[in-house]
Enzyme design. Structure first.
Site, PDB file in Angstrom:
ATOM      1  N   LYS A  88     -11.484  -5.769  -4.314  1.00 44.30           N
ATOM      2  CA  LYS A  88     -12.035  -4.557  -4.891  1.00 44.30           C
ATOM      3  C   LYS A  88     -10.927  -3.767  -5.587  1.00 44.30           C
ATOM      4  O   LYS A  88     -11.086  -3.326  -6.721  1.00 44.30           O
ATOM      5  CB  LYS A  88     -12.666  -3.717  -3.791  1.00 44.30           C
ATOM      6  N   LYS A  93       0.827  -1.210   0.000  1.00 41.09           N
ATOM      7  CA  LYS A  93       0.000   0.000   0.000  1.00 41.09           C
ATOM      8  C   LYS A  93       0.856   1.253   0.000  1.00 41.09           C
ATOM      9  O   LYS A  93       0.465   2.276  -0.572  1.00 41.09           O
ATOM     10  CB  LYS A  93      -0.964  -0.020   1.185  1.00 41.09           C
ATOM     11  N   LYS A 109      -5.651 -12.745  -6.108  1.00 40.26           N
ATOM     12  CA  LYS A 109      -6.912 -12.930  -5.389  1.00 40.26           C
ATOM     13  C   LYS A 109      -7.982 -11.977  -5.906  1.00 40.26           C
ATOM     14  O   LYS A 109      -7.683 -10.985  -6.569  1.00 40.26           O
ATOM     15  CB  LYS A 109      -6.691 -12.700  -3.896  1.00 40.26           C
TER      16      LYS A 109
HETATM   17  P1  TYM Z   1     -10.964  -6.597   4.122  1.00 43.52           P
HETATM   18  O1  TYM Z   1     -12.014  -5.576   4.308  1.00 43.52           O
HETATM   19  O2  TYM Z   1      -9.930  -6.376   3.085  1.00 43.52           O
HETATM   20  O3  TYM Z   1     -11.608  -8.019   3.844  1.00 43.52           O
HETATM   21  C1  TYM Z   1     -12.605  -8.521   4.703  1.00 43.52           C
HETATM   22  C2  TYM Z   1     -12.497 -10.016   4.833  1.00 43.52           C
HETATM   23  O4  TYM Z   1     -12.621 -10.640   3.554  1.00 43.52           O
HETATM   24  C3  TYM Z   1     -11.529 -11.509   3.344  1.00 43.52           C
HETATM   25  N1  TYM Z   1     -11.180 -11.509   1.916  1.00 43.52           N
HETATM   26  C4  TYM Z   1     -10.866 -12.626   1.224  1.00 43.52           C
HETATM   27  N2  TYM Z   1     -10.815 -13.915   1.603  1.00 43.52           N
HETATM   28  C5  TYM Z   1     -10.522 -14.818   0.664  1.00 43.52           C
HETATM   29  N3  TYM Z   1     -10.275 -14.510  -0.625  1.00 43.52           N
HETATM   30  C6  TYM Z   1     -10.312 -13.230  -1.060  1.00 43.52           C
HETATM   31  N4  TYM Z   1     -10.101 -12.939  -2.336  1.00 43.52           N
HETATM   32  C7  TYM Z   1     -10.614 -12.214  -0.108  1.00 43.52           C
HETATM   33  N5  TYM Z   1     -10.749 -10.870  -0.171  1.00 43.52           N
HETATM   34  C8  TYM Z   1     -11.078 -10.458   1.081  1.00 43.52           C
HETATM   35  C9  TYM Z   1     -10.405 -10.947   4.192  1.00 43.52           C
HETATM   36  O5  TYM Z   1      -9.444 -11.941   4.493  1.00 43.52           O
HETATM   37  C10 TYM Z   1     -11.149 -10.480   5.409  1.00 43.52           C
HETATM   38  O6  TYM Z   1     -11.370 -11.538   6.312  1.00 43.52           O
HETATM   39  N6  TYM Z   1      -7.846  -5.807   7.903  1.00 43.52           N
HETATM   40  C11 TYM Z   1      -9.132  -6.349   7.570  1.00 43.52           C
HETATM   41  C12 TYM Z   1     -10.302  -5.728   8.322  1.00 43.52           C
HETATM   42  C13 TYM Z   1     -10.153  -5.756   9.791  1.00 43.52           C
HETATM   43  C14 TYM Z   1     -10.243  -6.911  10.615  1.00 43.52           C
HETATM   44  C15 TYM Z   1     -10.056  -6.442  11.934  1.00 43.52           C
HETATM   45  C16 TYM Z   1     -10.488  -8.267  10.368  1.00 43.52           C
HETATM   46  C17 TYM Z   1      -9.908  -4.691  10.582  1.00 43.52           C
HETATM   47  N7  TYM Z   1      -9.840  -5.087  11.885  1.00 43.52           N
HETATM   48  C18 TYM Z   1     -10.086  -7.312  13.025  1.00 43.52           C
HETATM   49  C19 TYM Z   1     -10.514  -9.135  11.457  1.00 43.52           C
HETATM   50  C20 TYM Z   1     -10.321  -8.656  12.771  1.00 43.52           C
HETATM   51  C21 TYM Z   1      -9.366  -6.108   6.090  1.00 43.52           C
HETATM   52  O7  TYM Z   1      -8.828  -5.210   5.505  1.00 43.52           O
HETATM   53  O8  TYM Z   1     -10.271  -6.908   5.523  1.00 43.52           O
END
Ligand code: TYM
Length: 350
Positions: A219, A111, A216
């Site tokens: 968005k 990022k 993967k």
């Molecule tokens: P984020 O918003 O990018 O994604 C949310 C969740 O979706 C999963 N995910 C995927 N899993 C499998 N294949 C994919 N292509 C894929 N794209 C997204 C992510 O693994 C995630 O579980 N940092 C986190 C948000 C967050 C969080 C937390 C999660 C903030 N605080 C505390 C757990 C606990 C994030 O950016 O997810």
């Protein structure tokens, strides 16, 4: 009951990666654990969204959680920004987090590259570090991006969670969360926080692939299939998927774009369908057009009922506000309890 926490950033609509990486786990866990599922709106500030976008996206994700079946009677559903104890814990964790370890995380480097507008392909990791300190680069990397993992750790340990349903891409952030929990305990010689483990509903971490050749679904990767997409949109996206000329030897190893199509099929189609096309591939009789048509159909079959519920729930603003209010109360109560303990341990009034 064991405690579970997870969140999703409000950056638009939920896609199949979010569903199979995270939400599917939420649905299973809400019946057996004390679950806290939130919308990570503070985390979304790393990309500086317009206030209207935040407001809209938050409501959208909330409606989509509910449409998927996350149940406010079973789980606490809330907005991260409604729980003001989280940033206080984030501050304490930052006092014991090293700039070096934060700078070394891969998602930070990725990022940071984007924020600094430096080329992904022709630069090494060392170049990212150099550019961060380059006073002539008119772009900068925010401290919020650097400390993204400490905020995530605070989200999790504020409720003393032991399990966190997330996709494979969150492994490194989870490792950091465990490290910060351990470090707090050892710094103060207490057993305040358990170490949170990633939870996968299948035997291994899930990575939903994109259908554009590699990597993967995401968005920001521009390759997402959203739960809200209608039949036509889904078909268009799937038919565009990258393929090749087909195998020439029986039982060939699948190149990545093809393997990704099959992975997707394994996720959304029946085992019979998967086996049918897999056999065709292994016999060199595969017709990708047929495979894609079937895949689009199966994705649509999966999304259609969710899509209908999203449209219903999203228009009921009063219901959404009520769910968020009740969730905020429950989450704040749990967070306040932990924070009182933490403040006392550190030497402040509890
Ligand atoms: P984020 O918003 O990018 O994604 C949310 C969740 O979706 C999963 N995910 C995927 N899993 C499998 N294949 C994919 N292509 C894929 N794209 C997204 C992510 O693994 C995630 O579980 N940092 C986190 C948000 C967050 C969080 C937390 C999660 C903030 N605080 C505390 C757990 C606990 C994030 O950016 O997810």
């Amino acid at each position: 009951m064991e405690i579970v926490v997870s969140g999703i950033r409000p950056t638009g609509n939920l896609h199949l990666g979010n569903y199979f990486g995270a939400v599917k786990g939420f649905l299973q866990m809400q019946n057996e654990y004390n679950c806290f599922f939130f919308i990570a709106d503070w985390h979304s500030l790393t990309t500086h969204p317009h206030p209207d976008n935040i407001r809209n996206s938050v409501k959208t994700i909330l409606a989509e959680y509910l449409a998927c079946g996350v149940d406010p009677e079973k789980a606490t559903i809330y907005l991260q920004s409604d729980v003001r104890e989280i940033p206080e814990l984030y501050l304490y964790l930052n006092m014991n987090a090293g700039i070096g370890e934060l700078m070394r995380t891969t998602s930070f480097k990725d990022k940071a590259r984007q924020q600094l507008h430096i080329d992904r392909v022709n630069t090494t990791e060392g170049d990212v570090e150099k550019e961060i300190f380059n006073e002539n680069n008119k772009h900068s990397v925010s401290a919020g991006l650097l400390t993204y993992p400490t905020l995530m750790a605070a989200d999790i340990i504020i409720h003393k969670a032991v399990k966190v349903p997330v996709g494979k891409d969150q492994e490194q952030n989870m490792e950091m969360a465990r490290r910060f929990a351990r470090r707090f305990n050892s710094t103060y010689g207490v057993e305040c926080f358990p170490e949170p483990a990633s939870f996968y509903y299948s035997s291994k971490a899930i990575k939903v692939p994109g259908l554009d050749g590699s990597g993967k679904m995401g968005k920001s990767e521009g390759n997402a299939i959203y739960l809200i997409d209608d039949e036509k949109t889904i078909k268009k996206k799937v038919m565009k998927a990258v393929t090749d000329a087909g195998p020439t030897q029986p039982n060939s190893v699948k190149p990545e774009p093809i393997a990704n199509l099959f992975t997707m099929m394994e996720i959304v189609s029946t085992k019979d369908t998967f086996d049918f096309f897999n056999e065709k591939y292994n016999n060199c009789e595969i017709r990708y057009g047929d495979l894609k048509k079937q895949l689009a159909e199966d994705i649509n079959k999966f999304c259609a009922p969710i899509r209908e519920r999203i449209l219903d729930i999203r228009s009921d603003e009063d219901y959404l506000a009520k769910v968020a209010r009740i969730g905020a109360e429950k989450a704040s109560e749990s967070a306040a309890k932990t924070l009182r303990e933490v403040r006392e341990i550190i030497g402040f009034r509890g």
